[in-house]
Design a protein around this motif. Sequence first.
Motif, PDB file in Angstrom:
ATOM      1  N   MET A   1       0.846  -1.181   0.000  1.00 15.50           N
ATOM      2  CA  MET A   1       0.000   0.000   0.000  1.00 15.50           C
ATOM      3  C   MET A   1       0.885   1.236   0.000  1.00 15.50           C
ATOM      4  O   MET A   1       1.862   1.314   0.733  1.00 15.50           O
ATOM      5  CB  MET A   1      -0.903   0.014   1.231  1.00 15.50           C
ATOM      6  CG  MET A   1      -1.924   1.143   1.204  1.00 15.50           C
ATOM      7  SD  MET A   1      -2.844   1.325   2.771  1.00 15.50           S
ATOM      8  CE  MET A   1      -3.222  -0.346   3.161  1.00 15.50           C
ATOM      9  N   GLY A  10      -3.577   5.890   0.226  1.00 15.06           N
ATOM     10  CA  GLY A  10      -4.524   4.924  -0.323  1.00 15.06           C
ATOM     11  C   GLY A  10      -4.952   3.866   0.688  1.00 15.06           C
ATOM     12  O   GLY A  10      -4.231   3.559   1.641  1.00 15.06           O
ATOM     13  N   LYS A  11      -6.193   3.323   0.496  1.00 12.74           N
ATOM     14  CA  LYS A  11      -6.737   2.263   1.344  1.00 12.74           C
ATOM     15  C   LYS A  11      -7.470   1.263   0.472  1.00 12.74           C
ATOM     16  O   LYS A  11      -7.948   1.594  -0.615  1.00 12.74           O
ATOM     17  CB  LYS A  11      -7.691   2.857   2.391  1.00 12.74           C
ATOM     18  CG  LYS A  11      -6.986   3.725   3.436  1.00 12.74           C
ATOM     19  CD  LYS A  11      -7.974   4.213   4.498  1.00 12.74           C
ATOM     20  CE  LYS A  11      -7.256   5.053   5.546  1.00 12.74           C
ATOM     21  NZ  LYS A  11      -8.190   5.556   6.596  1.00 12.74           N
ATOM     22  N   HIS A  12      -7.612   0.041   1.032  1.00 12.24           N
ATOM     23  CA  HIS A  12      -8.293  -1.026   0.311  1.00 12.24           C
ATOM     24  C   HIS A  12      -9.785  -0.950   0.548  1.00 12.24           C
ATOM     25  O   HIS A  12     -10.253  -0.521   1.608  1.00 12.24           O
ATOM     26  CB  HIS A  12      -7.768  -2.405   0.755  1.00 12.24           C
ATOM     27  CG  HIS A  12      -6.378  -2.685   0.301  1.00 12.24           C
ATOM     28  ND1 HIS A  12      -6.058  -3.088  -0.983  1.00 12.24           N
ATOM     29  CD2 HIS A  12      -5.192  -2.591   0.973  1.00 12.24           C
ATOM     30  CE1 HIS A  12      -4.756  -3.259  -1.083  1.00 12.24           C
ATOM     31  NE2 HIS A  12      -4.194  -2.965   0.088  1.00 12.24           N
ATOM     32  N   ILE A  21      -7.247  -1.228  -4.028  1.00 15.46           N
ATOM     33  CA  ILE A  21      -6.626  -0.069  -3.385  1.00 15.46           C
ATOM     34  C   ILE A  21      -7.056   1.216  -4.109  1.00 15.46           C
ATOM     35  O   ILE A  21      -7.047   1.277  -5.345  1.00 15.46           O
ATOM     36  CB  ILE A  21      -5.094  -0.198  -3.373  1.00 15.46           C
ATOM     37  CG1 ILE A  21      -4.476   0.961  -2.587  1.00 15.46           C
ATOM     38  CG2 ILE A  21      -4.547  -0.271  -4.788  1.00 15.46           C
ATOM     39  CD1 ILE A  21      -2.968   0.787  -2.378  1.00 15.46           C
ATOM     40  N   CYS A  36     -14.288   1.741  -2.336  1.00 15.73           N
ATOM     41  CA  CYS A  36     -13.782   2.329  -3.563  1.00 15.73           C
ATOM     42  C   CYS A  36     -14.898   3.060  -4.289  1.00 15.73           C
ATOM     43  O   CYS A  36     -16.025   3.138  -3.802  1.00 15.73           O
ATOM     44  CB  CYS A  36     -13.175   1.234  -4.455  1.00 15.73           C
ATOM     45  SG  CYS A  36     -14.406  -0.011  -4.967  1.00 15.73           S
TER      46      CYS A  36
END
Length: 286
Positions: A1, A10-12, A21, A36
Amino acid sequence: MGTPEFPDLGKHCSVDYCKQIDFLPFTCDRCFKVFCLQHRSFATHHCPNANKQDVTVVICPLCAKGVRLVPDEDPNITWETHVNTDCDPSNYEKATKKKKCPVGGCRELLTFSNTIKCRDCSIDHCLKHRFGPDHKCPGPKKPNASLGFPFLTLLNKSQKEKSRSKQSSTAASPNWATSLINAASSVRASAEASMEKLSKMALDGIGQSSGSNGNGEVEECPRCHAKFSSVTSLVEHVEKVHERDNNRAGVQKVTIDACPKCSKGFVDPVALVEHVERAHGGTSKA
């Protein structure tokens, strides 16, 4: 990441089968999870708290008021609470009755698009009767100063009181100045002021004699020419005899002033002052 420069960037996505991501993730305001762009809506990620903050309003058929349904509560209980506490059937006619043009014979319904408020009488009319002659406008109402504008009434009252006080002060100031100048320039007025001090000293016992005066003179009444051995006896005689006669006949009162040194009486204060300056060297102290 992320990148070596930005490791936390960023994050999942929280959806199990996605886990993509995203450098600009979306946080759901109901379940507070990160998603997302594809799964950001309630329906795509099947949010369990999607209906928690929804507002549902039902119109009551009895009073035409809106009843808000409480989440996690049976709608029947909410309805029963409204009927027992807030429901007023008399409000139904007011809420559902459509407003019409007040001109006689006109049946035009007043809606948002055809309502004109007259600027003179402040009454709503239709487009056909929007002018004053068409609806017999009585004209603007005259404001009541005592009811509509109490502050202006108090302001006008205070201004009138201030103007009256200024006028009275300006009218009295010339008279006061004239009297002060006359009193300061008049010898008789100054003599009377000095005689008041001398009479106060005589009343306090300064210069009073028990018998005749120091020169052996006998006091004489200026009205009846009666002889007295002391000024005290002469004053008592004038107060008892002549003041009583003056009150009956309306004659002006006669005032006798006594010299604090020799107790000699004088009708004219100026003569007393001249006597003190001539016989006693200008001093009135005993």
